[in-house]
Design an enzyme around this catalytic site. Sequence first.
Site, PDB file in Angstrom:
ATOM      1  N   ARG A 188       0.711  -1.091   0.050  1.00  0.00           N
ATOM      2  CA  ARG A 188      -0.023   0.103   0.097  1.00  0.00           C
ATOM      3  C   ARG A 188       0.968   1.272  -0.145  1.00  0.00           C
ATOM      4  NH1 ARG A 188      -2.006   0.854   5.145  1.00  0.00           N
ATOM      5  NH2 ARG A 188      -0.420  -0.867   5.725  1.00  0.00           N
TER       6      ARG A 188
ATOM      7  N   ARG B 152      -3.458  10.652   0.433  1.00  0.00           N
ATOM      8  CA  ARG B 152      -4.421  11.435   1.206  1.00  0.00           C
ATOM      9  C   ARG B 152      -4.902  12.499   0.188  1.00  0.00           C
ATOM     10  NH1 ARG B 152      -1.394  12.261   6.504  1.00  0.00           N
ATOM     11  NH2 ARG B 152      -1.179  10.178   7.378  1.00  0.00           N
TER      12      ARG B 152
ATOM     13  N   ARG C   3      19.448  -5.530   5.778  1.00  0.00           N
ATOM     14  CA  ARG C   3      19.929  -4.238   5.107  1.00  0.00           C
ATOM     15  C   ARG C   3      20.471  -3.501   6.438  1.00  0.00           C
ATOM     16  NH1 ARG C   3      22.198  -2.460   0.868  1.00  0.00           N
ATOM     17  NH2 ARG C   3      21.551  -0.569   0.303  1.00  0.00           N
TER      18      ARG C   3
ATOM     19  N   ARG D 291      18.047  10.159   4.192  1.00  0.00           N
ATOM     20  CA  ARG D 291      17.495  10.824   5.055  1.00  0.00           C
ATOM     21  C   ARG D 291      18.530  11.741   5.747  1.00  0.00           C
ATOM     22  NH1 ARG D 291      12.824   8.360   8.838  1.00  0.00           N
ATOM     23  NH2 ARG D 291      14.383   7.335   9.826  1.00  0.00           N
TER      24      ARG D 291
ATOM     25  N   GLU E 234      21.538   9.479   6.846  1.00  0.00           N
ATOM     26  CA  GLU E 234      21.572   7.850   6.885  1.00  0.00           C
ATOM     27  C   GLU E 234      21.813   7.520   5.528  1.00  0.00           C
ATOM     28  OE1 GLU E 234      17.644   8.197  10.237  1.00  0.00           O
ATOM     29  OE2 GLU E 234      17.776   7.171   8.254  1.00  0.00           O
TER      30      GLU E 234
ATOM     31  N   TYR F  85      10.459  -6.828  11.132  1.00  0.00           N
ATOM     32  CA  TYR F  85      10.761  -5.684  11.403  1.00  0.00           C
ATOM     33  C   TYR F  85       9.310  -5.265  12.225  1.00  0.00           C
ATOM     34  CZ  TYR F  85      10.528  -0.518  11.772  1.00  0.00           C
ATOM     35  OH  TYR F  85      10.588   0.814  12.237  1.00  0.00           O
TER      36      TYR F  85
ATOM     37  N   ASP G  30       7.813  -2.131  14.882  1.00  0.00           N
ATOM     38  CA  ASP G  30       7.721  -0.735  15.527  1.00  0.00           C
ATOM     39  C   ASP G  30       7.873  -0.665  17.049  1.00  0.00           C
ATOM     40  OD1 ASP G  30       7.938   1.188  13.562  1.00  0.00           O
ATOM     41  OD2 ASP G  30       5.815   1.132  12.774  1.00  0.00           O
TER      42      ASP G  30
END
Length: 365
Positions: free
Chosen positions: A171, A175, A248, A279, A299, A347, A349
């Site tokens: 996805r 917006r 990675r 970033r 980064e 991964y 959060d």
Amino acid sequence: MKDRYDYLIVGTGLFGSVFAHEAIAKGKSVLMVEKRNHIAGNIYTEKVDGINIHRYGAHIFHTSDETVWEYINRFASFNNFINSPIAKYGKEVYNMPFNMNTFSRMWGISTPAEAKAIIDSQRREIETVTNLEEQAISLVGRDIYEKLIKGYTEKQWGRSCTELPPEIIKRLPVRYTYDNNYFNDRYQGIPTEGYTAIVEKLIEGADVVLGEDFNLDQARWRSLADRTLYTGCLDEFFHYSEGRLQYRSEIFESERIEEENYQGVAVVNYTEMDVPYTRVIEHKHFAKDISPVTWISREYPVDYEKTGEPYYPINDERNDSLYRRYRKLADADGSLIIGGRLAEYKYYDMDKTVLSALRKAEEII
Ligand code: FAD
């Protein structure tokens, strides 16, 4: 140090620390061993020049889970930070995530209907999706893909978007409102005293040994406790007997700048291929830290072999099936508990890490 503990916890990251807190709260004794020379794993923050620096990349706490939000607020007070990153493509500056501000800057339009019409017309060029490039264009059209997705993603994964599987971006949030809030979650913020202070509170009452790699002498460490919670890499635990899992990695290059405000926002994504980093984080903007100077971190995504720091698992078929083999071996060990983003090769959060550690503690202790 005692002669013997109820639990040995390998790793002082968020998972190990939440589990330690729950064990201590239930009267258990806990020994923690950590191979880095500091606690807190990847959420480690350090105050320099009055600014909390996120040493392992920007960490923004966000969740829609009431239980997790209440739990973490017992150990910190959070500010009202809203992540509204900027993307730079050459001299062009766009708001993220893709929203009406992005579309109006890109095409000079102002209504959702105009934006939808452009995106829909560009999406039609893709008939079948076989790779990430086609997937991205089929979701948001070519303009956004070329300027805001292609370079960033190719730097992130070190491969061309035409060689990457479409599943990486199932996805893409689009917006049709003028809303720059990156996350859709109900709660969001940065702990005003930094993340390390949260971990210090969580592990109060545990004995902690820093700078020791558990895997160099597993038998000795495990002889000190009835049960072991391991939050490191599972292939490393088994001395790579089945082969190596792939990751990675990133290099975080920090710099002190004699300037009060360098980029005006916490996170800037660099989306063109010619800029080698993905970033730039300007740490003081997370908690509106007051300082006459500033600290930034660039980064650079790199191969795992370059740093030995496993940041992002590469969950393809080969790695997932290799992980399952290691997991079978681990599950056969009755006094071993597995948890956290490394040991689960997933991964997570921070909110998911907290929830998963709370569930594990409830199940085990
Ligand atoms: P870790 O923090 O990795 O802790 C594991 C610990 O175990 C480490 O300290 C390690 O040194 C230690 N260890 C490993 N092996 C051994 C050994 N053999 N002996 C002794 N010690 C060992 N989440 C969010 O919610 N918001 C964000 O904005 C966000 N940004 C992120 C940015 C980056 C670049 C990354 C990589 C992750 C980000 N996350 C974010 C996810 C977040 O970092 C994780 O949810 C969390 O840190 C996981 O905690 P953990 O305890 O599982 O792992």
